[in-house]
Design a protein around this motif. Structure first.
Motif, mmCIF file in Angstrom:
data_model
loop_
_atom_site.group_PDB
_atom_site.id
_atom_site.type_symbol
_atom_site.label_atom_id
_atom_site.label_comp_id
_atom_site.label_asym_id
_atom_site.label_seq_id
_atom_site.Cartn_x
_atom_site.Cartn_y
_atom_site.Cartn_z
ATOM 1 N N GLY A 1 7.871 5.599 -2.976
ATOM 2 C CA GLY A 1 7.830 6.891 -2.278
ATOM 3 C C GLY A 1 8.996 7.039 -1.320
ATOM 4 N N LYS A 2 9.300 5.969 -0.610
ATOM 5 C CA LYS A 2 10.388 6.045 0.374
ATOM 6 C C LYS A 2 11.756 6.144 -0.324
ATOM 7 C CE LYS A 2 8.054 5.648 4.330
ATOM 8 N NZ LYS A 2 7.957 6.791 5.269
ATOM 9 N N TRP A 3 11.943 5.339 -1.381
ATOM 10 C CA TRP A 3 13.213 5.457 -2.120
ATOM 11 C C TRP A 3 13.347 6.859 -2.691
ATOM 12 C CZ3 TRP A 3 17.350 2.140 -3.450
ATOM 13 C CH2 TRP A 3 17.280 0.851 -2.924
ATOM 14 N N GLY A 4 12.219 7.455 -3.093
ATOM 15 C CA GLY A 4 12.243 8.810 -3.647
ATOM 16 C C GLY A 4 12.816 9.818 -2.658
ATOM 17 N N LEU A 5 12.719 9.494 -1.378
ATOM 18 C CA LEU A 5 13.243 10.414 -0.357
ATOM 19 C C LEU A 5 14.750 10.591 -0.489
ATOM 20 C CD1 LEU A 5 11.197 9.324 2.787
ATOM 21 C CD2 LEU A 5 10.687 11.115 1.130
ATOM 22 N N ASN A 6 15.419 9.616 -1.118
ATOM 23 C CA ASN A 6 16.865 9.768 -1.325
ATOM 24 C C ASN A 6 17.177 10.982 -2.200
ATOM 25 O OD1 ASN A 6 18.080 7.771 0.180
ATOM 26 N ND2 ASN A 6 17.780 6.196 -1.379
ATOM 27 N N GLY A 7 16.257 11.270 -3.134
ATOM 28 C CA GLY A 7 16.455 12.456 -3.978
ATOM 29 C C GLY A 7 16.534 13.708 -3.127
ATOM 30 N N PHE A 8 15.628 13.805 -2.160
ATOM 31 C CA PHE A 8 15.640 14.973 -1.263
ATOM 32 C C PHE A 8 16.848 14.908 -0.317
ATOM 33 C CE2 PHE A 8 10.831 14.459 -1.732
ATOM 34 C CZ PHE A 8 10.778 15.308 -2.825
ATOM 35 N N LEU A 9 17.111 13.716 0.208
ATOM 36 C CA LEU A 9 18.208 13.578 1.184
ATOM 37 C C LEU A 9 19.527 14.108 0.611
ATOM 38 C CD1 LEU A 9 19.195 12.254 3.937
ATOM 39 C CD2 LEU A 9 19.813 10.285 2.549
ATOM 40 N N PHE A 10 19.886 13.597 -0.546
ATOM 41 C CA PHE A 10 21.201 13.965 -1.085
ATOM 42 C C PHE A 10 21.216 15.406 -1.610
ATOM 43 C CE2 PHE A 10 21.263 9.179 -1.806
ATOM 44 C CZ PHE A 10 21.951 8.950 -0.624
ATOM 45 N N GLY B 1 30.324 7.664 7.116
ATOM 46 C CA GLY B 1 30.990 8.370 6.025
ATOM 47 C C GLY B 1 29.994 8.502 4.884
ATOM 48 N N VAL B 2 30.273 9.453 4.030
ATOM 49 C CA VAL B 2 29.307 9.769 2.975
ATOM 50 C C VAL B 2 29.350 8.719 1.885
ATOM 51 C CG1 VAL B 2 28.646 11.504 1.282
ATOM 52 C CG2 VAL B 2 29.557 12.187 3.489
ATOM 53 N N LYS B 3 28.187 8.230 1.518
ATOM 54 C CA LYS B 3 28.064 7.277 0.416
ATOM 55 C C LYS B 3 27.223 7.937 -0.667
ATOM 56 C CE LYS B 3 29.663 3.926 3.066
ATOM 57 N NZ LYS B 3 31.036 3.458 2.894
ATOM 58 N N TYR B 4 27.430 7.546 -1.861
ATOM 59 C CA TYR B 4 26.596 7.931 -3.018
ATOM 60 C C TYR B 4 26.815 9.354 -3.516
ATOM 61 C CZ TYR B 4 24.183 3.752 -1.397
ATOM 62 O OH TYR B 4 23.897 2.480 -0.953
ATOM 63 N N ILE B 5 27.394 10.248 -2.699
ATOM 64 C CA ILE B 5 27.724 11.574 -3.218
ATOM 65 C C ILE B 5 29.159 11.883 -2.814
ATOM 66 C CG2 ILE B 5 25.388 12.555 -3.267
ATOM 67 C CD1 ILE B 5 25.846 13.789 -0.590
ATOM 68 N N LEU B 6 29.768 12.862 -3.460
ATOM 69 C CA LEU B 6 31.166 13.169 -3.162
ATOM 70 C C LEU B 6 31.279 13.777 -1.764
ATOM 71 C CD1 LEU B 6 32.257 14.698 -6.582
ATOM 72 C CD2 LEU B 6 32.896 12.459 -5.627
ATOM 73 N N PRO B 7 32.180 13.242 -0.925
ATOM 74 C CA PRO B 7 32.308 13.774 0.441
ATOM 75 C C PRO B 7 32.527 15.280 0.471
ATOM 76 C CG PRO B 7 33.585 11.759 0.188
ATOM 77 C CD PRO B 7 33.051 12.094 -1.181
ATOM 78 N N ALA B 8 33.266 15.806 -0.509
ATOM 79 C CA ALA B 8 33.546 17.253 -0.494
ATOM 80 C C ALA B 8 32.258 18.061 -0.606
ATOM 81 C CB ALA B 8 34.483 17.606 -1.648
ATOM 82 N N ALA B 9 31.229 17.460 -1.206
ATOM 83 C CA ALA B 9 29.975 18.200 -1.405
ATOM 84 C C ALA B 9 29.251 18.465 -0.093
ATOM 85 C CB ALA B 9 29.054 17.422 -2.345
ATOM 86 N N VAL B 10 29.598 17.710 0.942
ATOM 87 C CA VAL B 10 28.918 17.918 2.228
ATOM 88 C C VAL B 10 29.922 18.049 3.379
ATOM 89 C CG1 VAL B 10 26.674 16.901 1.643
ATOM 90 C CG2 VAL B 10 28.525 15.411 2.411
ATOM 91 N N ALA B 11 31.124 18.523 3.063
ATOM 92 C CA ALA B 11 32.109 18.758 4.129
ATOM 93 C C ALA B 11 31.578 19.875 5.025
ATOM 94 C CB ALA B 11 33.437 19.155 3.517
#
Ligand SMILES: NC(=O)c1ccc[n+]([C@@H]2O[C@H](COP(=O)([O-])OP(=O)(O)OC[C@H]3O[C@@H](n4cnc5c(N)ncnc54)[C@H](O)[C@@H]3O)[C@@H](O)[C@H]2O)c1
Length: 297
Positions: free
Chosen positions: A191-200, A283-293
């Motif tokens: 359940g907690k790892w699943g929160l990464n889906g929402f986070l990103f 710094g952003v990990k796991y997703i492209l930094p430009a996606a959350v600039a």
């Protein structure tokens, strides 16, 4: 930047970390709505009265859509807006691969229902409101250090002398602490790892609205949950190693004070042996930094 006059919802605030978050927010002048399954959530207005903010307390279940709707609609109507959502409510229960189906289903509803569905429902209820308000917002999901053990990704681990898993210490005998979760915790960790889906996903989708989404990945912090995990009789040494909820609540305030141009999509780890404070953004990990600039703020 000041948090004074903002409006927050904190889930699971009767005791533990959520209670400390509600207290710290109110001390900053934030109006606070809390929901908890425990009856004694009703004590929150009296507990927070000294801060002279508006307080709403709801008894309810974060996994129940009608409870979520009631909390969000009433909060918006009484406070006028919702600026901050702290998705904190959580439960732990033993579960594992060898469990039978009947136990598994009941555990799933309770553990994943609270720890993941609750955050999902509150996100879905609050995000459209934050977007419509057009003044940004803050969402913090509370997860576990099982997701970031030893500073995953490992190259960012400070390997502090205070860390019990510091491999450079002569006293340290074992392997580095793996990010594989705990024993009897498959549902809790899933359940907690699943929160990464929402986070990103939420961080990417909401950056252009100046809404930030971050995660607090908690290690052992003195709370009702941790004491119950130790059958309410932890050893003195064990208890002395625990973090304090109040210190973590200060880190939450510091994170919120970063404002709309601050970090987003970040899991911050608070694990035993590491100072309980907001560390600089990684710094952003796991997703492209430009996606959350940052958008224009
Ligand atoms: N304390 C720790 O060491 C630790 C470690 C890792 C993660 N966490 C996480 O931190 C968060 C807070 O935990 P805590 O240690 O303060 O626990 P806690 O048990 O002391 O407090 C959790 C609160 O959430 C409430 N709650 C539980 N299920 C609910 C539901 N379905 N609906 C509404 N409220 C509900 C509880 O009644 C309680 O008031 C949780 O998400 C937990 O998983 C805590």
């Amino acid at each position: 930047m000041s948090l004074k006059g903002k409006n927050a919802i904190v889930t699971g605030a009767a005791v533990g970390l959520g209670n400390a978050y509600a207290e710290a927010l109110a001390a900053e002048g934030v109006n606070v709505a809390v929901i908890d399954i425990r009856e004694d959530v009703a004590k929150l207005p009296a507990q927070l009265a000294k801060h002279h903010v508006k307080v709403l307390a709801f008894q309810g279940d974060v996994a129940n859509p009608s409870d979520v709707r009631r909390v969000v609609d009433t909060t918006r109507s009484v406070f006028g807006s919702i600026d901050i959502l702290i998705n904190n409510a959580g439960v732990w229960g033993a579960s594992g691969a060898e469990d039978g189906l009947d136990k598994s289903l009941a555990d799933y509803e309770k553990i994943v229902g609270t720890n993941m569905k609750g955050e999902y429902l509150f996100g879905r209820a609050v995000i459209p409101i934050m977007i419509e308000q057009g003044k940004g917002g803050e969402i913090v999901n509370v997860a576990t250090d099982h997701m970031v053990t030893c500073g995953t990704p490992h190259n960012v681990c400070p390997n502090l002398p205070t860390c019990p898993w510091n491999q450079s210490k002569p006293s340290f005998q074992g392997p580095p602490r793996p990010t594989g979760g705990g024993d009897q915790m498959d549902l809790y960790d899933a359940g907690k790892w699943g929160l990464n889906g929402f986070l990103f996903a939420w961080a990417k989708a909401l950056r252009s609205h100046n809404i930030r989404v971050n995660g607090f990945c908690m290690g052992a912090t003195d709370s009702y949950m941790l004491r119950s995990f130790h059958n309410f009789s932890p050893s003195k040494e064990e208890q002395a190693s625990w973090m304090r909820a109040e210190d973590n609540a200060q880190a939450l305030i510091d994170l919120l004070n970063e404002g709309p141009s601050g970090r987003t999509a970040e899991n911050m780890n608070f694990c035993v042996g590491r100072p309980v404070k907001l560390e600089p953004p990684r710094g952003v990990k796991y997703i492209l930094p430009a996606a959350v600039a940052p958008a224009g703020v």
